[in-house]
Design a protein around this motif. Structure first.
Motif, PDB file in Angstrom:
ATOM      1  N   ALA A   8     -10.945   8.390 -65.020  1.00 53.08           N
ATOM      2  CA  ALA A   8     -11.465   7.564 -63.927  1.00 53.08           C
ATOM      3  C   ALA A   8     -12.648   6.700 -64.337  1.00 53.08           C
ATOM      4  CB  ALA A   8     -11.865   8.465 -62.762  1.00 53.08           C
ATOM      5  N   SER A   9     -12.964   6.668 -65.629  1.00 54.95           N
ATOM      6  CA  SER A   9     -14.086   5.837 -66.073  1.00 54.95           C
ATOM      7  C   SER A   9     -13.636   4.398 -66.262  1.00 54.95           C
ATOM      8  CB  SER A   9     -14.635   6.358 -67.409  1.00 54.95           C
ATOM      9  OG  SER A   9     -15.589   5.450 -67.916  1.00 54.95           O
ATOM     10  N   PRO A  10     -14.545   3.446 -66.045  1.00 54.08           N
ATOM     11  CA  PRO A  10     -14.211   2.063 -66.412  1.00 54.08           C
ATOM     12  C   PRO A  10     -14.240   1.854 -67.927  1.00 54.08           C
ATOM     13  CG  PRO A  10     -16.416   2.179 -65.418  1.00 54.08           C
ATOM     14  CD  PRO A  10     -15.835   3.568 -65.355  1.00 54.08           C
ATOM     15  N   ARG A  11     -14.816   2.821 -68.673  1.00 53.76           N
ATOM     16  CA  ARG A  11     -14.915   2.668 -70.137  1.00 53.76           C
ATOM     17  C   ARG A  11     -13.770   3.415 -70.817  1.00 53.76           C
ATOM     18  NH1 ARG A  11     -21.336   3.357 -71.561  1.00 53.76           N
ATOM     19  NH2 ARG A  11     -20.948   5.580 -71.231  1.00 53.76           N
ATOM     20  N   ARG A  12     -12.976   2.663 -71.579  1.00 55.66           N
ATOM     21  CA  ARG A  12     -11.849   3.289 -72.274  1.00 55.66           C
ATOM     22  C   ARG A  12     -12.300   4.091 -73.489  1.00 55.66           C
ATOM     23  NH1 ARG A  12      -7.153   0.841 -70.372  1.00 55.66           N
ATOM     24  NH2 ARG A  12      -7.642  -1.074 -69.272  1.00 55.66           N
ATOM     25  N   GLY A  14     -15.347   5.710 -73.644  1.00 59.02           N
ATOM     26  CA  GLY A  14     -16.548   6.410 -73.216  1.00 59.02           C
ATOM     27  C   GLY A  14     -16.454   7.916 -73.384  1.00 59.02           C
ATOM     28  N   ASN A  15     -17.338   8.598 -72.684  1.00 58.03           N
ATOM     29  CA  ASN A  15     -17.442  10.051 -72.826  1.00 58.03           C
ATOM     30  C   ASN A  15     -16.325  10.797 -72.103  1.00 58.03           C
ATOM     31  OD1 ASN A  15     -19.896   9.999 -74.406  1.00 58.03           O
ATOM     32  ND2 ASN A  15     -20.814   9.115 -72.559  1.00 58.03           N
ATOM     33  N   SER A  16     -15.932  10.288 -70.940  1.00 55.56           N
ATOM     34  CA  SER A  16     -14.790  10.918 -70.245  1.00 55.56           C
ATOM     35  C   SER A  16     -13.546  10.777 -71.099  1.00 55.56           C
ATOM     36  CB  SER A  16     -14.517  10.248 -68.898  1.00 55.56           C
ATOM     37  OG  SER A  16     -15.682  10.058 -68.188  1.00 55.56           O
ATOM     38  N   ALA A  17     -13.412   9.620 -71.749  1.00 51.25           N
ATOM     39  CA  ALA A  17     -12.234   9.401 -72.596  1.00 51.25           C
ATOM     40  C   ALA A  17     -12.228  10.393 -73.754  1.00 51.25           C
ATOM     41  CB  ALA A  17     -12.207   7.965 -73.106  1.00 51.25           C
ATOM     42  N   PRO A  85     -16.714  10.152 -65.034  1.00 51.25           N
ATOM     43  CA  PRO A  85     -18.171  10.157 -65.152  1.00 51.25           C
ATOM     44  C   PRO A  85     -18.768  10.453 -63.796  1.00 51.25           C
ATOM     45  CG  PRO A  85     -17.297   7.910 -65.417  1.00 51.25           C
ATOM     46  CD  PRO A  85     -16.137   8.807 -65.119  1.00 51.25           C
ATOM     47  N   LEU A  86     -19.987  10.949 -63.804  1.00 50.56           N
ATOM     48  CA  LEU A  86     -20.716  11.134 -62.547  1.00 50.56           C
ATOM     49  C   LEU A  86     -21.327   9.784 -62.185  1.00 50.56           C
ATOM     50  CD1 LEU A  86     -21.522  13.513 -60.644  1.00 50.56           C
ATOM     51  CD2 LEU A  86     -23.733  13.503 -61.822  1.00 50.56           C
ATOM     52  N   HIS A  87     -20.970   9.245 -61.047  1.00 51.64           N
ATOM     53  CA  HIS A  87     -21.566   7.995 -60.573  1.00 51.64           C
ATOM     54  C   HIS A  87     -22.306   8.279 -59.276  1.00 51.64           C
ATOM     55  CE1 HIS A  87     -19.036   4.785 -62.948  1.00 51.64           C
ATOM     56  NE2 HIS A  87     -19.816   5.514 -63.714  1.00 51.64           N
ATOM     57  N   TYR A  88     -23.610   8.190 -59.342  1.00 50.14           N
ATOM     58  CA  TYR A  88     -24.456   8.489 -58.171  1.00 50.14           C
ATOM     59  C   TYR A  88     -24.052   9.813 -57.522  1.00 50.14           C
ATOM     60  CZ  TYR A  88     -26.310   3.879 -58.934  1.00 50.14           C
ATOM     61  OH  TYR A  88     -26.909   2.785 -59.516  1.00 50.14           O
ATOM     62  N   TYR A  89     -23.956  10.834 -58.353  1.00 49.90           N
ATOM     63  CA  TYR A  89     -23.739  12.219 -57.902  1.00 49.90           C
ATOM     64  C   TYR A  89     -22.358  12.471 -57.313  1.00 49.90           C
ATOM     65  CZ  TYR A  89     -28.566  11.928 -58.968  1.00 49.90           C
ATOM     66  OH  TYR A  89     -29.724  11.676 -59.646  1.00 49.90           O
ATOM     67  N   GLU A 132     -25.328  12.189 -67.342  1.00 49.62           N
ATOM     68  CA  GLU A 132     -26.563  12.133 -68.112  1.00 49.62           C
ATOM     69  C   GLU A 132     -27.461  13.335 -67.830  1.00 49.62           C
ATOM     70  OE1 GLU A 132     -28.079   8.268 -67.122  1.00 49.62           O
ATOM     71  OE2 GLU A 132     -29.695   8.487 -68.586  1.00 49.62           O
ATOM     72  N   GLU A 133     -27.441  13.784 -66.596  1.00 52.61           N
ATOM     73  CA  GLU A 133     -28.410  14.799 -66.172  1.00 52.61           C
ATOM     74  C   GLU A 133     -27.892  16.216 -66.417  1.00 52.61           C
ATOM     75  OE1 GLU A 133     -30.278  13.753 -62.177  1.00 52.61           O
ATOM     76  OE2 GLU A 133     -28.722  12.240 -62.351  1.00 52.61           O
ATOM     77  N   THR A 134     -28.801  17.076 -66.901  1.00 53.99           N
ATOM     78  CA  THR A 134     -28.407  18.461 -67.143  1.00 53.99           C
ATOM     79  C   THR A 134     -28.620  19.345 -65.914  1.00 53.99           C
ATOM     80  OG1 THR A 134     -30.591  18.935 -67.979  1.00 53.99           O
ATOM     81  CG2 THR A 134     -28.920  18.398 -69.616  1.00 53.99           C
ATOM     82  N   SER A 165     -24.114  13.299 -71.492  1.00 50.39           N
ATOM     83  CA  SER A 165     -23.953  12.101 -72.319  1.00 50.39           C
ATOM     84  C   SER A 165     -24.267  10.855 -71.503  1.00 50.39           C
ATOM     85  CB  SER A 165     -22.510  12.012 -72.783  1.00 50.39           C
ATOM     86  OG  SER A 165     -21.646  12.164 -71.652  1.00 50.39           O
ATOM     87  N   ASN A 166     -24.555   9.778 -72.231  1.00 50.98           N
ATOM     88  CA  ASN A 166     -24.721   8.487 -71.562  1.00 50.98           C
ATOM     89  C   ASN A 166     -24.081   7.383 -72.406  1.00 50.98           C
ATOM     90  OD1 ASN A 166     -25.508   6.715 -69.592  1.00 50.98           O
ATOM     91  ND2 ASN A 166     -27.580   6.455 -70.358  1.00 50.98           N
ATOM     92  N   SER A 167     -24.590   7.142 -73.624  1.00 46.72           N
ATOM     93  CA  SER A 167     -23.977   6.127 -74.476  1.00 46.72           C
ATOM     94  C   SER A 167     -22.567   6.544 -74.839  1.00 46.72           C
ATOM     95  CB  SER A 167     -24.763   5.963 -75.780  1.00 46.72           C
ATOM     96  OG  SER A 167     -26.083   5.638 -75.500  1.00 46.72           O
TER      97      SER A 167
HETATM   98  C1  LIG Z   1     -22.949   3.410 -61.754  1.00 42.42           C
HETATM   99  C2  LIG Z   1     -23.407   4.588 -62.536  1.00 42.42           C
HETATM  100  C3  LIG Z   1     -23.975   5.662 -61.870  1.00 42.42           C
HETATM  101  C4  LIG Z   1     -24.365   6.791 -62.590  1.00 42.42           C
HETATM  102  N1  LIG Z   1     -24.894   7.847 -61.906  1.00 42.42           N
HETATM  103  C5  LIG Z   1     -25.257   8.952 -62.582  1.00 42.42           C
HETATM  104  C6  LIG Z   1     -25.785  10.067 -61.896  1.00 42.42           C
HETATM  105  O1  LIG Z   1     -25.914  10.088 -60.686  1.00 42.42           O
HETATM  106  N2  LIG Z   1     -26.147  11.145 -62.633  1.00 42.42           N
HETATM  107  C7  LIG Z   1     -25.991  11.188 -63.985  1.00 42.42           C
HETATM  108  O2  LIG Z   1     -26.302  12.199 -64.587  1.00 42.42           O
HETATM  109  N3  LIG Z   1     -25.457  10.149 -64.667  1.00 42.42           N
HETATM  110  C8  LIG Z   1     -25.110   9.026 -63.995  1.00 42.42           C
HETATM  111  N4  LIG Z   1     -24.584   7.958 -64.676  1.00 42.42           N
HETATM  112  C9  LIG Z   1     -24.392   8.065 -66.139  1.00 42.42           C
HETATM  113  C10 LIG Z   1     -22.938   8.369 -66.508  1.00 42.42           C
HETATM  114  O3  LIG Z   1     -22.452   9.462 -65.775  1.00 42.42           O
HETATM  115  C11 LIG Z   1     -22.847   8.685 -68.005  1.00 42.42           C
HETATM  116  O4  LIG Z   1     -23.253   7.544 -68.732  1.00 42.42           O
HETATM  117  C12 LIG Z   1     -21.469   9.116 -68.460  1.00 42.42           C
HETATM  118  O5  LIG Z   1     -21.535   9.692 -69.742  1.00 42.42           O
HETATM  119  C13 LIG Z   1     -20.503   7.943 -68.502  1.00 42.42           C
HETATM  120  O6  LIG Z   1     -19.215   8.391 -68.811  1.00 42.42           O
HETATM  121  P1  LIG Z   1     -18.113   7.379 -69.392  1.00 42.42           P
HETATM  122  O7  LIG Z   1     -18.570   6.989 -70.766  1.00 42.42           O
HETATM  123  O8  LIG Z   1     -16.850   8.139 -69.388  1.00 42.42           O
HETATM  124  O9  LIG Z   1     -18.061   6.215 -68.450  1.00 42.42           O
HETATM  125  C14 LIG Z   1     -24.202   6.810 -63.999  1.00 42.42           C
HETATM  126  C15 LIG Z   1     -23.653   5.716 -64.650  1.00 42.42           C
HETATM  127  C16 LIG Z   1     -23.264   4.611 -63.926  1.00 42.42           C
HETATM  128  C17 LIG Z   1     -22.665   3.439 -64.667  1.00 42.42           C
END
Ligand SMILES: Cc1cc2nc3c(=O)[nH]c(=O)nc-3n(C[C@H](O)[C@H](O)[C@H](O)COP(=O)(O)O)c2cc1C
Length: 220
Positions: A8-12, A14-17, A85-89, A132-134, A165-167
């Motif tokens: 469900a990530s927009p990044r192909r 990324g970390n979910s991938a 990914p977690l997006h805004y919780y 990102e958050e632990t 993860s984040n990057s």
């Molecule tokens: C719009 C948006 C909202 C996010 N909200 C959170 C959040 O609430 N808590 C958190 O820990 N990380 C948050 N993140 C960070 C992502 O969860 C994190 O970068 C994740 O590894 C991305 O996974 P991906 O590479 O599969 O997209 C957010 C990122 C984006 C782009």
């Protein structure tokens, strides 16, 4: 068994991938047939008002790949792994749209509702979260939602893996080894011991007889 992984990530890349690739590999190595899909390729629209969206035959007219994904892949699957990914919780909006739009295919007024409804129960479900958050509270809302969604559909939530993860791709550096745990989740999707006790559930005082061998496999 047939396993579908929905990323469900927009990044192909990324970390979910990364996590979903490991889960898919684990399931494949356990002998299952695995298909991975990025929702970004299949879900473009959100749930609308079915009264205005349905065509003359009552079918959903949101013109993206959702119907094909649902009817040809997700419905026949024995297990579904959601990777988000977690997006805004919470889960990403695209995954929420995937879930919301089940309504278009399961409501009484939907032409093939019976077939889709019959396909829902008994699936095994895995959840992979990258964030990102632990802080454990960060993922609680998402976890609760998926737990209730699977309970409602009479499905088994087999396991949840959170990768910090984040990057892109840095989840591999998380010392709690989420990639290994995602692999194991995939590998053990159909064997994992899923229990759900009540106070009066008859059960042994042991959970395991030996490594990986449940004392009472019939206990739920
Ligand atoms: C719009 C948006 C909202 C996010 N909200 C959170 C959040 O609430 N808590 C958190 O820990 N990380 C948050 N993140 C960070 C992502 O969860 C994190 O970068 C994740 O590894 C991305 O996974 P991906 O590479 O599969 O997209 C957010 C990122 C984006 C782009």
């Amino acid at each position: 068994m047939k396993v579908v992984v929905l990323n469900a990530s927009p990044r192909r890349d990324g970390n979910s991938a990364a996590m979903s690739a490991q889960a898919a590999l684990g399931a494949q190595r356990a002998g299952h047939e695995v298909d991975t899909f990025f929702l970004i390729d299949h879900v473009q629209g959100m749930l609308g008002d079915c009264r205005t969206c349905r065509d003359g035959e009552g079918r959903c007219s949101i013109g993206d790949g959702y119907e094909q994904l649902l009817t040809e892949h997700v419905a026949p699957a024995d297990a579904v792994i959601f990777a988000t990914p977690l997006h805004y919780y919470g889960m990403t909006a695209r995954l929420k749209a995937f879930i919301d739009r089940l309504f278009c295919y399961t409501a009484n007024s939907a032409p093939d509702a019976e077939r889709i409804l019959e396909s829902l129960p008994d699936k095994r479900v895995g959840l992979l979260i990258s964030c990102e958050e632990t802080y454990p509270g960060a993922t609680l809302g998402l976890l609760a939602q998926v737990q209730e969604f699977t309970r409602y559909n009479r499905q088994e939530l087999v396991g949840v893996v959170v990768g910090i993860s984040n990057s892109r791709g840095e989840v591999r550096h998380d010392p709690t080894r989420p990639l290994d745990r995602a692999y194991q989740l995939g590998q053990r999707l159909f064997e994992a011991h899923v229990t759900d006790y009540r106070f009066d559930t008859p059960r042994s005082n042991k959970v395991w007889l030996a490594d990986g061998v449940p004392a009472d496999p019939s206990v739920r």
